[in-house]
Design an enzyme around this catalytic site. Structure first.
Site, PDB file in Angstrom:
ATOM      1  N   ASP A  90       0.843  -1.188   0.000  1.00 22.03           N
ATOM      2  CA  ASP A  90       0.000   0.000   0.000  1.00 22.03           C
ATOM      3  C   ASP A  90       0.882   1.244   0.000  1.00 22.03           C
ATOM      4  OD1 ASP A  90      -2.815   1.169   0.404  1.00 22.03           O
ATOM      5  OD2 ASP A  90      -1.566   2.209   1.878  1.00 22.03           O
ATOM      6  N   TYR A 113       3.151  10.152   0.639  1.00 23.69           N
ATOM      7  CA  TYR A 113       4.084   9.581   1.611  1.00 23.69           C
ATOM      8  C   TYR A 113       5.523   9.963   1.277  1.00 23.69           C
ATOM      9  CZ  TYR A 113       0.107   6.519   2.790  1.00 23.69           C
ATOM     10  OH  TYR A 113      -1.122   6.025   3.132  1.00 23.69           O
ATOM     11  N   LYS A 118      -2.257   6.144  -4.530  1.00 26.95           N
ATOM     12  CA  LYS A 118      -3.312   7.087  -4.164  1.00 26.95           C
ATOM     13  C   LYS A 118      -3.089   8.456  -4.814  1.00 26.95           C
ATOM     14  CE  LYS A 118      -3.773   4.909   0.395  1.00 26.95           C
ATOM     15  NZ  LYS A 118      -2.401   4.388   0.563  1.00 26.95           N
ATOM     16  N   HIS A 172      -7.299   9.700  -2.358  1.00 26.16           N
ATOM     17  CA  HIS A 172      -6.790   9.589  -0.991  1.00 26.16           C
ATOM     18  C   HIS A 172      -7.748  10.194   0.037  1.00 26.16           C
ATOM     19  CE1 HIS A 172      -2.680   9.244   1.233  1.00 26.16           C
ATOM     20  NE2 HIS A 172      -3.670   8.950   2.035  1.00 26.16           N
TER      21      HIS A 172
END
Length: 321
Positions: free
Chosen positions: A46, A51, A79, A112
């Site tokens: 994931d 990030y 995402k 997201h």
């Protein structure tokens, strides 16, 4: 090792029930974590643009594809971040994600958050007061339609993340198209029976992030909760394994995050919970509702009501569906 169980999305695509999360990992840790995970049997990863570590994941994938695993044996989720919600930007960010990862396609691409940021001003644009700038001209539906239009050659399935039941209902009602998945915060402090029942009824797969809780607020860790510890001691498991098993018994896919080799391996060693133990753990949150991931509490704060939690109810902005 895990039980190797796979769930299925609406179109029959299999998704491994246990995956590796990569949120809140420190720089230069994720590459090693992903390589360790895949070498120890993980097949579900994931990821997310925001990030900031997809290039590291890409380096890890080069080390294991095809020597350890074939690309088609992996299930990889990405995402779309809030700054790319305008329809013209959606495929561009998908392309950037694929470039960072060194891949030709994703198995699942999620919106997201149901929140758009002002475009062209960085990942999280802020105003003079230091709050995130919400794009009031772009609706969730516009972005969802752009997600649905993405080429299948680049992404096999599209879905959402951090969507409440009402927002899911709104996009399905407007488009007739159900998300393949909804990735949500889920742990015994945040039971969400109504959302779970709705998604199961509609065939929307649920993925649980933060299955062990997290440290974003000052609250006792779930891994140290006496009910969880009692169950773990009784069945000879770690408290993390018990919490992962709780999410599995809910019918979710579960994506615990770790960068420590022993924990990556331990989290993948599944155990099964008896019904009475699952009920006891579920009761932890019945009168103790706690959501850790609330954007209005972020730094910078997002001035918008996403989940209708008490902290958000006076927010100046509502979701623009």
């Amino acid at each position: 090792m895990s039980f190797g169980k796979k769930l299925t999305l609406q179109d029959g695509t299999p998704i491994p029930q246990i995956g590796l999360g990569t949120w809140l990992s420190e720089p230069n840790e994720v590459e090693r974590a992903v390589e360790i995970a895949i070498r120890n049997g993980y097949r579900h990863l994931d990821l997310a643009y925001i990030y900031g570590n997809q290039d590291e994941v890409g380096r890890a994938l080069k080390k294991v594809i095809p020597s350890v695993v074939k690309r088609e044996e992996l299930f990889i989720t990405g995402k779309l971040w809030n700054n790319a919600h305008r329809p013209a930007e959606v495929e561009k960010q998908l392309d950037l994600t694929l470039q960072q990862l060194g891949l030709d396609y994703l198995d699942l691409f999620l919106m997201h958050f149901p929140v758009a940021f002002a475009p062209g001003q960085g990942d999280t644009p802020t105003d003079e007061s230091g709050k995130a700038i919400i794009d009031k001209d772009t609706t969730v539906l516009q972005t969802w339609r752009a997600m649905l239009a993405l080429p299948k050659s680049k992404v096999r399935n599209v879905g959402v993340s951090n969507f409440t039941m009402d927002v899911c209902k709104a996009i399905v009602s407007a488009t007739g198209q159900k998300p393949a998945a909804n990735q949500v915060e889920s742990h015994p402090y945040l039971v969400q029976d109504e959302l779970i029942a709705y998604c199961k009824k509609e065939g929307i797969h649920l993925t649980a992030y933060s299955p062990l809780g997290n440290n974003l607020v000052d609250k006792p860790r779930l891994t140290e909760h006496p009910v969880v510890k009692n169950v773990a001691d009784k069945i000879g498991a770690t408290t993390a394994q018990v919490l992962i098993a709780w999410g599995v018994k809910n019918g979710f896919s579960v994506i615990p995050k770790s960068v420590q080799e022993d924990r990556i391996k331990s989290n993948f060693k599944q155990i099964e919970l008896a019904d009475e133990d699952w009920r006891a753990i579920s009761d932890i949150g019945r009168n103790n509702h706690t959501r850790f991931n609330i954007p209005i509490t972020y730094k910078p704060s997002w001035p918008i009501n996403v989940f209708n939690e008490p902290e958000e109810r006076n927010a100046p902005n509502k979701l623009n569906i």
